[in-house]
Every structure is written in C-alpha cells, then in structure tokens.
Design an enzyme around this catalytic site. Structure first.
Site, PDB file in Angstrom:
ATOM      1  N   LYS A   1      53.771 -45.365  85.594  1.00  0.00           N
ATOM      2  CA  LYS A   1      54.712 -45.534  86.712  1.00  0.00           C
ATOM      3  C   LYS A   1      55.386 -46.891  86.553  1.00  0.00           C
ATOM      4  O   LYS A   1      54.847 -47.918  86.929  1.00  0.00           O
ATOM      5  CB  LYS A   1      54.003 -45.456  88.062  1.00  0.00           C
ATOM      6  CG  LYS A   1      54.997 -45.360  89.235  1.00  0.00           C
ATOM      7  CD  LYS A   1      54.503 -45.994  90.496  1.00  0.00           C
ATOM      8  CE  LYS A   1      54.637 -47.484  90.547  1.00  0.00           C
ATOM      9  NZ  LYS A   1      56.046 -47.981  90.594  1.00  0.00           N
TER      10      LYS A   1
ATOM     11  N   THR B   1      50.402 -61.001  92.778  1.00  0.00           N
ATOM     12  CA  THR B   1      49.012 -61.119  93.225  1.00  0.00           C
ATOM     13  C   THR B   1      48.785 -60.327  94.501  1.00  0.00           C
ATOM     14  O   THR B   1      47.727 -59.704  94.673  1.00  0.00           O
ATOM     15  CB  THR B   1      48.652 -62.593  93.414  1.00  0.00           C
ATOM     16  OG1 THR B   1      48.658 -63.240  92.124  1.00  0.00           O
ATOM     17  CG2 THR B   1      47.271 -62.758  94.035  1.00  0.00           C
TER      18      THR B   1
ATOM     19  N   GLU C   1      53.904 -69.378  93.947  1.00  0.00           N
ATOM     20  CA  GLU C   1      54.723 -68.889  92.834  1.00  0.00           C
ATOM     21  C   GLU C   1      56.129 -68.576  93.345  1.00  0.00           C
ATOM     22  O   GLU C   1      56.304 -67.750  94.238  1.00  0.00           O
ATOM     23  CB  GLU C   1      54.097 -67.648  92.208  1.00  0.00           C
ATOM     24  CG  GLU C   1      54.872 -67.150  90.999  1.00  0.00           C
ATOM     25  CD  GLU C   1      54.235 -65.946  90.340  1.00  0.00           C
ATOM     26  OE1 GLU C   1      54.218 -65.881  89.098  1.00  0.00           O
ATOM     27  OE2 GLU C   1      53.756 -65.055  91.067  1.00  0.00           O
TER      28      GLU C   1
ATOM     29  N   CYS D   1      55.569 -64.725  84.654  1.00  0.00           N
ATOM     30  CA  CYS D   1      54.330 -65.159  85.303  1.00  0.00           C
ATOM     31  C   CYS D   1      53.768 -66.447  84.716  1.00  0.00           C
ATOM     32  O   CYS D   1      53.168 -67.241  85.428  1.00  0.00           O
ATOM     33  CB  CYS D   1      53.285 -64.036  85.229  1.00  0.00           C
ATOM     34  SG  CYS D   1      52.957 -63.445  83.551  1.00  0.00           S
TER      35      CYS D   1
ATOM     36  N   GLU E   1      46.947 -58.173  85.732  1.00  0.00           N
ATOM     37  CA  GLU E   1      47.596 -59.376  85.196  1.00  0.00           C
ATOM     38  C   GLU E   1      48.613 -59.776  86.244  1.00  0.00           C
ATOM     39  O   GLU E   1      49.624 -59.098  86.454  1.00  0.00           O
ATOM     40  CB  GLU E   1      48.248 -59.066  83.845  1.00  0.00           C
ATOM     41  CG  GLU E   1      48.539 -60.309  83.032  1.00  0.00           C
ATOM     42  CD  GLU E   1      49.934 -60.837  83.253  1.00  0.00           C
ATOM     43  OE1 GLU E   1      50.070 -61.809  84.041  1.00  0.00           O
ATOM     44  OE2 GLU E   1      50.869 -60.312  82.658  1.00  0.00           O
TER      45      GLU E   1
END
Length: 489
Positions: free
Chosen positions: A188, A242, A395, A296, A262
């Site tokens: 997906k 996250t 982030e 990332c 990840e």
C-alpha cells in the site's frame, strides 16, 4: 505485459486504472478515487482508484494463499535469487520512468533522482547475492551430544506501507528483502505517490513470479488501517511518521503481529573543536536539506563549538543562500518545492515557532519572491537555537536547519542526545578515531564520520522513537525471518 495505466493526466503521466492482485490486473471494487497534485504547478496530474476494504480482502487472501499453498516460500534460495535478478533487470529498464514519477509527484530535483534511482535494482541484486550463501539452516551441537537445527523461515504475509518522500526505494527495501526471505506481500503506497509501486508491480509481473506473491492496492489512511488489522497479515513493515508508527505498533501489539518501523528523525551533525569546516561543508550542504528537507535522516541540527560558531555561520549561511531553487525537472535545480501544500503550511508554522521562541533567523524563512506557483520555501537557517525550543526538538520535514553552540564535548553529546529521536547523525573531526569515539556516545542507529553515508548493504534504522528493526544489509533480511529450533533425537 498488461499495462494498467491508460489515461493521461494534466502532467502527461499515465493515471493507474487497475490493481495488481493474484498475478492479474483487476478492476477496482471500490468507486473511490484519489487525486495527485503537482508540487510545481499545483494542478491535478493524476486521478486513480483507491482500494476499499473488499479490494484489500482480495489482495490479502491472494497473498495468504500464495504463502500457504504456493511455491514461493518453498523454492530454494537460489531459485528465488534468479527471480530477484530478473526484477532488478526489469527495474533498470524503467529507470527513466522512476525518475519522471519521482520528480513529478514529489518535486525532487532530477539530478538527484537520477543519482539515486539505480539503488532500486541494486537492492534486488544485493539480496539475491545474500540468500545464495545465507545460513538459513545452522546445525548446532547440544550438551547431550545431539544436534539442533536452527532454521530461519519466512515470517509469512507482509503488509508493506511506504511513504511519499522517496517512494520507490523505501518500498524496495521491504519488497527485495521480504521476497528474498520467501514472504508474500500486499503493498500500500502513499496516496500521494502511487506510480513507483505500479512500476514495481509491472517489473515483478514481467519477471514471472507466482500469482499472489506481490499484490498492489493503493489507498489512503482508512483502508490502510483496515489492512494492518487483517488477521491473515503476519507482519507490517512501515516507513513514515512517528505518530503513524505508534498507531501501527499499537494495532499490531493487539494480536502480536510482527512489525518493523522506520520513523522520524532529528539528526545532529556535530563538528568537534578540531573539525575542518571547509571539508564538512559539502556533506552538510547535501544532507542538511536533501529533497527540500523531506528526508528522515536530514542533518537538521548542526552543533558547533561556541568559540567557532560565527566562523561556521560565515561559511554555511552564504552557501545555503546560493542554493538554486527552481523547477525540479531542470537539471541545474538544486532544490525544488515541498511536495504538498500542507507540508509548506507545516514548515511555515515551525519557522514562526522558531522566531517566537527567540531563535535568530540567518537566512530564508519565507516563500521565494517571483514564484506564484509551486509549494516553495526558501532554505532557512536559524542560529542561537537552544534545547527548549520547538525547532530543536520536533521534526520539521522541511528545509530548516538549526545551528547550535556547545561548550565542550560533554555538552555536545548531551545536546545531540536531547531528542525523542535517534535515527542518524554525523561527526566531523580531523582525527577519525576521535570522531568514532564520539559517535559511540550518540544514541542513534546510523552515524557517519566526516561524511554522511547511507549504504543499502548496511543496516538502517533508529533508536528511541525513530523506529524498530532495521532495513538494508543482513539485518534487513532478518526483518522477514522467524527462528525455529528443530531438535534432532
């Protein structure tokens, strides 16, 4: 090969019309559609079908049957390796298509896309080589004199959920390793970037893999949530935020499904007191804001000695200001737009937070003049950033870098580790062993000395809230294996 893409959108790209399920291109059962907007023109360039729950069920059932009854998990490693190499050659034939899709959907500069696109075929070749010598069966002597065979077997049916920023390679990490292990897949992709997964499906179909081994059902969040809850799915492999990773981990925990994640990062580049700033400048320019900062492992926190901070800023800020923004399809462009309007709004919110928090804006901070179209943000540098600030901790996923001073190496290590994330980082010193010793102190899964290196043959993943498990390398194969002990009497 049946080409599932027929109608062309405004950007000249072909809009997918079917799903790949059980070795066939099939019509969707769902009537929902998804639109993809160009980050450069802000126009719709693709409109394609979204999988619903019934489509997900078809794909999961096909993968389940292929694993339980089909030949794929029972082929020898060498037989699977031959298929993987066929996929690699097919991907090599489609490099231009991969580059075009990446540039159009994400806004990544074409020069960077061309450099990185070959990694996809390389991953399939790498895992083909690995499994031909991997110890899937290890005979061990027991204390009673008998033998136990410790066997590594495929985990089963896997759901591969990939993000939009580097859609092909982050899907390939999962598919190449999992197929090598003998798993079957339901893929997906992110709704913003479907095309690379379709290229993957076409390459797998052309390679002649058994029906049901790889299934493609693009969808949004709701159908993706339905997929990860299916009891027939043994493992979920996810790359993304996250926040989404926490949700997926929670869902998998309810039924103890295997999961690898990840996730996000807030990586630090630490320039030790003896660092040669001129030599550090190139890797910092390449990896502090790659793909407009939408990566990332971006080195978004740069730690420099207080005594040398101005020296660093005098070199770094002009270099950042010289970055050429523009059309990502132009080979001379160094930074394109952000991928989505919501991404630009997010980044602008963090820039305001930096200003409100007392950080000193050194360059950038706004939309570039003269660009009425495209989700552009100027590359932005803040100085005087402290650990209590939002831009230090969270982030941003955009072209925003914080320069942070430190007193001594103890203070540098403390600040580098002052984060819920632990994905990557870099250390710069004229003494590589000194840099290595400092890297050992940083709580991150990937550290580089005097550079920034991501190697597909080495494990990649994070500490803390940057994820669970590793992709790439031998550890990436281990992500898709279960251990069984068979005690011989």
């Amino acid at each position: 090969m049946n080409n599932p893409t027929a109608s062309r959108g405004a950007g000249g790209l072909k809009s997918p019309e079917k799903f790949f399920i059980n070795g066939q291109w099939v019509d969707p059962l769902s009537k929902s559609m998804i639109e993809v907007v160009s980050p450069m023109t802000e126009e719709v360039i693709l409109r394609y079908p979204e999988a619903g729950t019934a489509d997900m069920d078809r794909a999961v059932n096909a993968a389940r049957h292929a694993f339980d009854e089909g030949p794929w998990p029972r082929l020898s490693p060498s037989e699977r390796a031959r298929y993987l190499r066929k996929i690699a050659r097919n991907i090599e034939d489609r490099l231009d298509d991969i580059v075009e899709a990446w540039v159009a959907q994400v806004g990544v500069p074409v020069m960077l896309a061309k450099k990185l696109a070959p990694q996809n075929a390389q991953l399939f070749d790498y895992y083909a080589d690995v499994i031909e010598s991997y110890p899937f069966v290890d005979a061990r002597k027991r204390a009673d004199g008998g033998t136990t065979r410790v066997v590594q077997e495929p985990v089963g049916v896997c759901a591969a959920i990939s993000p939009w920023n580097a859609p092909m390679v982050l899907l390939t990490y999962k598919i190449a390793a999992g197929l090598a292990a003998g798993c079957t897949f339901v893929a997906k992709p992110s709704p913003e970037t479907p095309l690379e997964a379709y290229i993957m499906a076409e390459c797998i179909e052309k390679a002649g893999l058994p029906a049901g081994v790889f299934n493609l059902v693009p969808a949004g969040r709701e159908s993706g949530d339905y997929l990860i809850r299916r009891p027939q799915v043994d493992k979920v492999a996810f790359t993304g935020s996250t926040a989404a990773g926490k949700h997926i981990a929670g869902v998998c925990a309810e039924r103890l499904a295997r999961v690898s994640l990840e996730l996000g990062g807030k990586s630090a580049a630490v320039l030790l007191p003896d660092a040669d700033f001129s030599k550090a400048m190139m890797p910092l320019m390449m990896y502090s804001m790659p793909i407009s900062g939408q990566v990332c492992f971006s080195l978004t926190r740069i730690l420099v000695p207080e005594a040398r901070k101005q020296e660093f800023l005098d070199m770094f800020v002009p270099a950042v200001q010289s970055i050429k923004l523009g059309d990502p399809a132009d080979p001379s462009t160094q930074m394109g737009p952000l991928t989505m309007d919501r991404q630009r709004e997010r980044v602008e919110g963090y820039i305001r937070a930096g200003l409100d928090g007392g950080a000193r804006l050194m360059c950038g901070g706004g939309r570039p003049a003269g660009r009425d179209k495209g989700y552009f943000i100027e590359p932005t540098v803040f100085a005087d950033v402290t650990p209590g600030m939002k831009i230090f901790q969270e982030e941003i996923f955009g072209p925003v870098v914080s320069v942070i001073g430190y007193r001594d190496e103890e203070d540098a290590a403390r600040k580098a580790n002052d984060s819920v994330y632990g994905l990557a980082g870099a250390v710069f010193s004229q003494d590589p062993e000194r840099a290595y010793s400092f890297a050992r102190r940083v709580q991150a899964g990937n550290m580089s000395v005097n550079s920034m290196i991501v190697d597909i043959t080495m494990p990649f993943g994070g500490f803390k809230q940057s994820g669970m498990g590793r992709e790439g390398g031998l550890e990436g194969l281990g992500n898709y294996l279960e251990t069984k002990s068979i005690h011989m009497g």
